[in-house]
Write a protein that holds these residues in place. Structure first.
Motif, mmCIF file in Angstrom:
data_model
loop_
_atom_site.group_PDB
_atom_site.id
_atom_site.type_symbol
_atom_site.label_atom_id
_atom_site.label_comp_id
_atom_site.label_asym_id
_atom_site.label_seq_id
_atom_site.Cartn_x
_atom_site.Cartn_y
_atom_site.Cartn_z
ATOM 1 N N GLU A 44 -7.029 70.773 11.667
ATOM 2 C CA GLU A 44 -6.680 70.939 10.260
ATOM 3 C C GLU A 44 -6.168 69.631 9.666
ATOM 4 N N ILE A 45 -5.447 68.853 10.479
ATOM 5 C CA ILE A 45 -4.951 67.558 10.010
ATOM 6 C C ILE A 45 -6.125 66.632 9.701
ATOM 7 N N ILE A 46 -7.115 66.628 10.594
ATOM 8 C CA ILE A 46 -8.291 65.781 10.388
ATOM 9 C C ILE A 46 -9.054 66.202 9.139
ATOM 10 N N LYS A 47 -9.217 67.517 8.943
ATOM 11 C CA LYS A 47 -9.906 68.016 7.749
ATOM 12 C C LYS A 47 -9.155 67.614 6.484
ATOM 13 N N GLN A 48 -7.836 67.660 6.546
ATOM 14 C CA GLN A 48 -7.028 67.266 5.388
ATOM 15 C C GLN A 48 -7.217 65.787 5.089
ATOM 16 N N ARG A 49 -7.273 64.985 6.142
ATOM 17 C CA ARG A 49 -7.518 63.541 5.963
ATOM 18 C C ARG A 49 -8.878 63.315 5.323
ATOM 19 N N TYR A 50 -9.904 64.024 5.798
ATOM 20 C CA TYR A 50 -11.243 63.891 5.215
ATOM 21 C C TYR A 50 -11.222 64.219 3.727
ATOM 22 N N LYS A 51 -10.509 65.266 3.374
ATOM 23 C CA LYS A 51 -10.442 65.702 1.974
ATOM 24 C C LYS A 51 -9.772 64.635 1.108
ATOM 25 N N ILE A 52 -8.749 63.994 1.651
ATOM 26 C CA ILE A 52 -8.052 62.939 0.922
ATOM 27 C C ILE A 52 -8.953 61.711 0.753
ATOM 28 N N MET A 53 -9.728 61.387 1.797
ATOM 29 C CA MET A 53 -10.600 60.218 1.767
ATOM 30 C C MET A 53 -11.801 60.388 0.840
ATOM 31 N N ALA A 54 -12.308 61.607 0.740
ATOM 32 C CA ALA A 54 -13.594 61.870 0.096
ATOM 33 C C ALA A 54 -13.755 61.299 -1.309
ATOM 34 N N PRO A 55 -12.792 61.462 -2.230
ATOM 35 C CA PRO A 55 -13.002 60.950 -3.591
ATOM 36 C C PRO A 55 -13.286 59.455 -3.633
ATOM 37 N N ARG A 56 -12.635 58.684 -2.769
ATOM 38 C CA ARG A 56 -12.849 57.243 -2.737
ATOM 39 C C ARG A 56 -14.243 56.896 -2.223
ATOM 40 N N ILE A 57 -14.708 57.642 -1.213
ATOM 41 C CA ILE A 57 -16.047 57.386 -0.670
ATOM 42 C C ILE A 57 -17.114 57.777 -1.695
ATOM 43 N N ILE A 58 -16.898 58.896 -2.361
ATOM 44 C CA ILE A 58 -17.836 59.355 -3.384
ATOM 45 C C ILE A 58 -17.945 58.324 -4.501
ATOM 46 N N LYS A 59 -16.801 57.802 -4.941
ATOM 47 C CA LYS A 59 -16.802 56.787 -6.003
ATOM 48 C C LYS A 59 -17.571 55.542 -5.544
ATOM 49 N N ALA A 60 -17.390 55.146 -4.296
ATOM 50 C CA ALA A 60 -18.094 53.972 -3.769
ATOM 51 C C ALA A 60 -19.604 54.194 -3.754
ATOM 52 N N LEU A 61 -20.041 55.390 -3.356
ATOM 53 C CA LEU A 61 -21.465 55.717 -3.350
ATOM 54 C C LEU A 61 -22.028 55.766 -4.765
ATOM 55 N N GLN A 62 -21.280 56.357 -5.677
ATOM 56 C CA GLN A 62 -21.729 56.438 -7.069
ATOM 57 C C GLN A 62 -21.844 55.049 -7.691
ATOM 58 N N ASP A 63 -20.955 54.154 -7.322
ATOM 59 C CA ASP A 63 -21.023 52.783 -7.837
ATOM 60 C C ASP A 63 -22.291 52.080 -7.374
ATOM 61 N N ARG A 64 -22.889 52.573 -6.294
ATOM 62 C CA ARG A 64 -24.138 52.014 -5.774
ATOM 63 C C ARG A 64 -25.345 52.850 -6.216
ATOM 64 N N ASN A 65 -25.143 53.716 -7.194
ATOM 65 C CA ASN A 65 -26.196 54.517 -7.841
ATOM 66 C C ASN A 65 -26.723 55.667 -6.982
ATOM 67 N N PHE A 66 -25.959 56.077 -5.975
ATOM 68 C CA PHE A 66 -26.288 57.292 -5.230
ATOM 69 C C PHE A 66 -25.543 58.460 -5.875
ATOM 70 N N GLU A 67 -26.192 59.618 -5.955
ATOM 71 C CA GLU A 67 -25.458 60.817 -6.342
ATOM 72 C C GLU A 67 -24.648 61.260 -5.131
ATOM 73 N N ALA A 68 -23.400 61.591 -5.321
ATOM 74 C CA ALA A 68 -22.560 61.933 -4.177
ATOM 75 C C ALA A 68 -21.677 63.135 -4.474
ATOM 76 N N TYR A 69 -21.515 63.976 -3.460
ATOM 77 C CA TYR A 69 -20.740 65.210 -3.587
ATOM 78 C C TYR A 69 -19.931 65.425 -2.307
ATOM 79 N N PHE A 70 -18.892 66.233 -2.414
ATOM 80 C CA PHE A 70 -18.084 66.567 -1.242
ATOM 81 C C PHE A 70 -17.989 68.077 -1.106
ATOM 82 N N CYS A 71 -18.280 68.569 0.102
ATOM 83 C CA CYS A 71 -18.134 69.993 0.416
ATOM 84 C C CYS A 71 -17.228 70.099 1.645
ATOM 85 N N GLU A 72 -16.258 70.973 1.590
ATOM 86 C CA GLU A 72 -15.297 71.069 2.681
ATOM 87 C C GLU A 72 -15.889 71.659 3.947
ATOM 88 N N THR A 73 -16.874 72.566 3.810
ATOM 89 C CA THR A 73 -17.423 73.245 4.979
ATOM 90 C C THR A 73 -18.936 73.062 5.079
#
Length: 214
Positions: free
Chosen positions: A5-34
């Motif tokens: 659960e701790i690892i999943k929480q870390r992933y959730k916290i990290m995701a918005p930053r990774i998504i923004k980085a992908l979008q800045d490179r013109n990839f469509e990006a989404y995050f799903c918890e499961t």
């Protein structure tokens, strides 16, 4: 809180930053918890009746996406159904012109660079050019600090593990480590760095807040 659960929480916290980085490179990006949410998100991008294929990705099988595709109203190119190696290669070539190609990637840097390593090259060829739509499903366990760390993950972790999975007789299957070999069956014959997407909307990246794939 359990370690998972701790690892999943870390992933959730990290995701918005990774998504923004992908979008800045013109990839469509989404995050799903499961995994279930990730598979459903992928299906939402695939019109019924379209031709769908995939490469040798464990992730898309592990999350149940290929099963859903086979059970749905789609035209499927599944190379694993080939009865001969000749037929298998033919289907791999057909996949290059399918409507939707499903895959994962071997590693993603925190600034949005995706690394793919391949033996035959069919998977990275389809991702780079051919199919009208590419959907990449990526477990957050594949996120790496930077581009160099992503390449290292692909070479030293993914490639030896895939060679073991495929039962190949290579230096890495005997030692567990990459020896930069040039054997005929080498699983890291070709490496592609995806740093930008030039065709708007073509490549969609779905990050999944769990560990999947190699």
């Amino acid at each position: 809180m359990q370690s998972g659960e701790i690892i999943k929480q870390r992933y959730k916290i990290m995701a918005p930053r990774i998504i923004k980085a992908l979008q800045d490179r013109n990839f469509e990006a989404y995050f799903c918890e499961t995994a279930e949410e990730g598979a459903k998100k992928a299906l939402s991008f695939i019109p019924e009746g379209e031709t769908v294929s995939w490469g040798g990705s464990l992730t898309i099988h592990e999350i149940g996406l290929t099963k859903l595709i086979k059970e749905g109203n789609y035209q499927v190119i599944d190379r694993d159904l080939a009865e001969t190696e000749e037929e298998r290669i033919k289907m791999m070539r057909q996949a290059l012109t399918c409507h939707t190609f499903l895959s994962s990637v071997n590693a993603v840097s925190e600034d949005g660079i995706m690394i793919n390593i391949d033996g035959m090259g069919n998977r990275i060829a389809a991702i780079a050019f051919g199919p009208e739509s590419v959907i990449l499903l990526v477990g957050m366990n594949k996120i790496c600090r930077d581009r160099d760390a992503a390449v290292t993950r692909a070479r030293t972790e993914t490639a030896p593990a895939n060679a073991l999975r495929l039962g190949l007789d290579l230096p890495c299957t005997n030692t567990g480590c990459c020896f930069d070999c040039s054997k005929k069956e080498c699983t890291c014959s070709q490496i592609v760095e995806m740093r930008c997407n030039r065709v708007p909307g073509r490549i969609k990246v779905i990050l999944i807040g769990e560990a999947f794939g190699l």
